[in-house]
Design a protein around this motif. Structure first.
Motif, PDB file in Angstrom:
ATOM      1  N   SER A 205      52.687  21.632  13.435  1.00  0.00           N
ATOM      2  CA  SER A 205      52.299  22.980  13.868  1.00  0.00           C
ATOM      3  C   SER A 205      52.921  23.388  15.214  1.00  0.00           C
ATOM      4  O   SER A 205      54.126  23.369  15.392  1.00  0.00           O
ATOM      5  CB  SER A 205      50.763  23.093  13.964  1.00  0.00           C
TER       6      SER A 205
ATOM      7  N   ASP B  37      52.997  11.441  18.807  1.00  0.00           N
ATOM      8  CA  ASP B  37      51.934  11.855  17.897  1.00  0.00           C
ATOM      9  C   ASP B  37      51.371  10.630  17.181  1.00  0.00           C
ATOM     10  O   ASP B  37      52.084   9.667  16.913  1.00  0.00           O
ATOM     11  CB  ASP B  37      52.502  12.849  16.862  1.00  0.00           C
TER      12      ASP B  37
ATOM     13  N   ASP C 174      48.893   7.037  20.291  1.00  0.00           N
ATOM     14  CA  ASP C 174      47.496   7.480  20.212  1.00  0.00           C
ATOM     15  C   ASP C 174      47.041   7.747  21.645  1.00  0.00           C
ATOM     16  O   ASP C 174      46.831   6.808  22.423  1.00  0.00           O
ATOM     17  CB  ASP C 174      46.642   6.386  19.555  1.00  0.00           C
ATOM     18  N   ILE C 175      46.866   9.018  22.001  1.00  0.00           N
ATOM     19  CA  ILE C 175      46.557   9.335  23.404  1.00  0.00           C
ATOM     20  C   ILE C 175      45.107   8.992  23.782  1.00  0.00           C
ATOM     21  O   ILE C 175      44.716   9.183  24.929  1.00  0.00           O
ATOM     22  CB  ILE C 175      46.874  10.813  23.765  1.00  0.00           C
TER      23      ILE C 175
ATOM     24  N   ASN D 102      49.628  18.635  24.291  1.00  0.00           N
ATOM     25  CA  ASN D 102      49.361  19.564  23.191  1.00  0.00           C
ATOM     26  C   ASN D 102      48.451  18.990  22.100  1.00  0.00           C
ATOM     27  O   ASN D 102      47.773  19.741  21.397  1.00  0.00           O
ATOM     28  CB  ASN D 102      50.719  19.975  22.581  1.00  0.00           C
TER      29      ASN D 102
ATOM     30  N   TYR E  70      40.115  18.808  16.187  1.00  0.00           N
ATOM     31  CA  TYR E  70      39.220  19.953  16.040  1.00  0.00           C
ATOM     32  C   TYR E  70      37.773  19.530  15.714  1.00  0.00           C
ATOM     33  O   TYR E  70      36.943  20.375  15.400  1.00  0.00           O
ATOM     34  CB  TYR E  70      39.749  20.904  14.959  1.00  0.00           C
TER      35      TYR E  70
ATOM     36  N   TYR F 258      35.054  21.199  21.420  1.00  0.00           N
ATOM     37  CA  TYR F 258      36.414  21.742  21.617  1.00  0.00           C
ATOM     38  C   TYR F 258      36.451  22.717  22.797  1.00  0.00           C
ATOM     39  O   TYR F 258      37.269  22.555  23.714  1.00  0.00           O
ATOM     40  CB  TYR F 258      36.874  22.386  20.307  1.00  0.00           C
TER      41      TYR F 258
ATOM     42  N   LYS G  27      38.505  22.454  26.403  1.00  0.00           N
ATOM     43  CA  LYS G  27      39.522  23.457  26.771  1.00  0.00           C
ATOM     44  C   LYS G  27      39.166  24.131  28.103  1.00  0.00           C
ATOM     45  O   LYS G  27      40.058  24.413  28.905  1.00  0.00           O
ATOM     46  CB  LYS G  27      39.668  24.497  25.655  1.00  0.00           C
TER      47      LYS G  27
ATOM     48  N   THR H 129      46.770  30.885  16.014  1.00  0.00           N
ATOM     49  CA  THR H 129      48.199  30.693  15.782  1.00  0.00           C
ATOM     50  C   THR H 129      48.413  30.116  14.389  1.00  0.00           C
ATOM     51  O   THR H 129      47.675  29.199  13.971  1.00  0.00           O
ATOM     52  CB  THR H 129      48.775  29.728  16.842  1.00  0.00           C
TER      53      THR H 129
ATOM     54  N   SER I  46      49.256  27.813  11.909  1.00  0.00           N
ATOM     55  CA  SER I  46      49.383  26.370  12.124  1.00  0.00           C
ATOM     56  C   SER I  46      48.647  25.683  10.982  1.00  0.00           C
ATOM     57  O   SER I  46      47.961  26.344  10.192  1.00  0.00           O
ATOM     58  CB  SER I  46      48.715  25.999  13.455  1.00  0.00           C
TER      59      SER I  46
HETATM   60  N1  LIG Z   1      46.190  26.617  15.985  1.00  0.00           N
HETATM   61  C1  LIG Z   1      45.577  27.507  16.745  1.00  0.00           C
HETATM   62  O1  LIG Z   1      45.203  28.597  16.291  1.00  0.00           O
HETATM   63  C2  LIG Z   1      45.311  27.190  18.202  1.00  0.00           C
HETATM   64  C3  LIG Z   1      44.665  28.163  18.986  1.00  0.00           C
HETATM   65  C4  LIG Z   1      44.425  27.901  20.332  1.00  0.00           C
HETATM   66  C5  LIG Z   1      44.831  26.685  20.873  1.00  0.00           C
HETATM   67  N2  LIG Z   1      45.448  25.767  20.097  1.00  0.00           N
HETATM   68  C6  LIG Z   1      45.857  24.508  20.719  1.00  0.00           C
HETATM   69  O2  LIG Z   1      47.219  24.250  20.410  1.00  0.00           O
HETATM   70  C7  LIG Z   1      47.437  22.840  20.333  1.00  0.00           C
HETATM   71  C8  LIG Z   1      48.041  22.491  18.979  1.00  0.00           C
HETATM   72  O3  LIG Z   1      47.135  22.913  17.974  1.00  0.00           O
HETATM   73  P1  LIG Z   1      47.524  22.890  16.436  1.00  0.00           P
HETATM   74  O4  LIG Z   1      46.686  23.882  15.774  1.00  0.00           O
HETATM   75  O5  LIG Z   1      49.010  22.949  16.314  1.00  0.00           O
HETATM   76  O6  LIG Z   1      46.991  21.442  16.020  1.00  0.00           O
HETATM   77  P2  LIG Z   1      47.276  20.551  14.713  1.00  0.00           P
HETATM   78  O7  LIG Z   1      45.967  19.986  14.287  1.00  0.00           O
HETATM   79  O8  LIG Z   1      48.099  21.273  13.709  1.00  0.00           O
HETATM   80  O9  LIG Z   1      48.183  19.374  15.321  1.00  0.00           O
HETATM   81  C9  LIG Z   1      47.647  18.506  16.262  1.00  0.00           C
HETATM   82  C10 LIG Z   1      48.532  17.277  16.338  1.00  0.00           C
HETATM   83  O10 LIG Z   1      47.914  16.352  17.240  1.00  0.00           O
HETATM   84  C11 LIG Z   1      48.023  15.054  16.687  1.00  0.00           C
HETATM   85  N3  LIG Z   1      46.986  14.178  17.228  1.00  0.00           N
HETATM   86  C12 LIG Z   1      45.654  14.153  16.913  1.00  0.00           C
HETATM   87  N4  LIG Z   1      45.043  13.152  17.554  1.00  0.00           N
HETATM   88  C13 LIG Z   1      45.992  12.520  18.305  1.00  0.00           C
HETATM   89  C14 LIG Z   1      45.975  11.385  19.152  1.00  0.00           C
HETATM   90  N5  LIG Z   1      44.853  10.687  19.368  1.00  0.00           N
HETATM   91  N6  LIG Z   1      47.125  11.026  19.764  1.00  0.00           N
HETATM   92  C15 LIG Z   1      48.284  11.709  19.523  1.00  0.00           C
HETATM   93  N7  LIG Z   1      48.360  12.769  18.702  1.00  0.00           N
HETATM   94  C16 LIG Z   1      47.222  13.163  18.093  1.00  0.00           C
HETATM   95  C17 LIG Z   1      47.883  15.265  15.186  1.00  0.00           C
HETATM   96  O11 LIG Z   1      48.411  14.173  14.450  1.00  0.00           O
HETATM   97  C18 LIG Z   1      48.673  16.556  14.980  1.00  0.00           C
HETATM   98  O12 LIG Z   1      50.024  16.307  14.691  1.00  0.00           O
HETATM   99  C19 LIG Z   1      46.077  22.196  20.567  1.00  0.00           C
HETATM  100  O13 LIG Z   1      45.957  21.812  21.918  1.00  0.00           O
HETATM  101  C20 LIG Z   1      45.097  23.290  20.221  1.00  0.00           C
HETATM  102  O14 LIG Z   1      43.874  23.138  20.866  1.00  0.00           O
HETATM  103  C21 LIG Z   1      45.690  25.988  18.772  1.00  0.00           C
END
Ligand SMILES: NC(=O)c1ccc[n+]([C@@H]2O[C@H](COP(=O)([O-])OP(=O)(O)OC[C@H]3O[C@@H](n4cnc5c(N)ncnc54)[C@H](O)[C@@H]3O)[C@@H](O)[C@H]2O)c1
Length: 261
Positions: free
Chosen positions: A17, A37, A60-61, A87, A91, A150, A154, A183, A185
């Protein structure tokens, strides 16, 4: 984007995403990028697709040893570190019903993992006078029923960005956050079964620009904050939210007229 050629970036959660869009944009700008990731298969697939300037370091963070290995491998492979993009996210959230264990799991990824990533990157970022972008969310700015883990993480990210910016300014390290609105995603694709038109229709109710954002639009903002063009910007939050945070509960339509109806 000026000044990114030859730089090295780490993008946590870079396999999917928004993270994957950030990785692609850095590579297009001539930077070298680490995909940090937990999803090993997706990380390797993206790195293969993007070629030698993208490196998958499954990370793994929520585990200190994994973070330390990620930074060490990055330096071994690329020799420097200029940009850290926090990033990755989880969720997981059951609001007030969430257990202590769930709180710990969510905060470990959404908050503490990012802080430890910065701590372990610090020596290298000091050398490069680098830049950090923490991905926050509109979710950290407004109240919403049924959610706690969440948005708490944030909101803390927004505050920590200010603290980190002030603390690290003396080393020339800039720290900013980005707060995306909804977004397009994986989570939204899953919820709508891939129906972008539906996502846009629902998003239009709360995003004045009338649609969900594109991951590339978040990536563009990340690259701007890491670029020379943002050289005097630190400690701030950049809303990339289609106007979500510009409107109040009235949806932007004055309801004062109702007082005299
Ligand atoms: N998608 C939205 O609408 C949206 C809106 C506001 C903010 N955000 C923020 O944008 C960022 C990305 O969101 P997204 O929707 O693309 O998320 P997503 O769930 O599509 O991707 C998240 C990624 O983080 C990885 N991940 C999870 N746990 C992990 C760990 N312990 N160590 C390393 N990697 C790990 C997952 O494998 C995945 O590839 C996030 O910080 C999210 O809070 C997203």
């Amino acid at each position: 984007m000026k000044g990114l050629g030859g730089k090295v970036a780490i993008v946590t959660g870079g396999a999917a995403s928004i993270g994957a869009a950030i990785v692609r944009s850095f590579v297009e700008a001539g930077a070298r990028v680490v995909i940090a990731d937990i999803d090993e298969a997706a990380s390797l697939a993206l790195a293969r697709e993007l070629g030698p300037n993208a490196l998958a370091i499954p990370t793994d963070i929520s585990k200190d040893a994994s973070i330390e290995a990620c930074i060490a491998t990055t330096i071994k492979a690329f020799g420097r570190l200029d940009c850290l993009i926090n990033n990755a996210c989880l969720y997981l959230d059951r609001g007030l019903a969430s257990t202590r264990e769930e709180w710990h799991r969510a905060l470990d990824v959404n908050l503490i993992g990012h802080v430890i990533m910065l701590r372990e990157s610090l020596a290298e970022l000091r050398k490069s006078r680098g830049s950090v972008v923490n991905i926050a969310s509109v979710g950290g700015k407004f109240g919403q029923a049924g959610r706690a883990l969440y948005p708490a993480a944030k909101a803390a990210t927004l505050q920590l960005t200010r603290n980190q910016a002030v603390e690290l300014a003396e080393f020339g390290i800039r720290v900013n956050s980005i707060s995306p609105g909804w977004t397009w995603s994986q989570p939204i694709e899953r919820a709508t079964k891939g129906n972008r038109a539906k996502a846009d229709r629902v998003a239009a109710q709360i995003h004045p620009l009338g649609r969900v954002g594109n991951a590339k639009e978040i990536a563009d903002a990340v690259l701007f904050l890491c670029s020379d063009a943002a050289g005097f910007i630190t400690g701030t939050d950049l809303a990339v939210d289609g106007g979500y945070s510009a409107v109040a509960g009235d949806g932007g339509h004055p309801i004062t007229a109702r007082l005299s109806e």
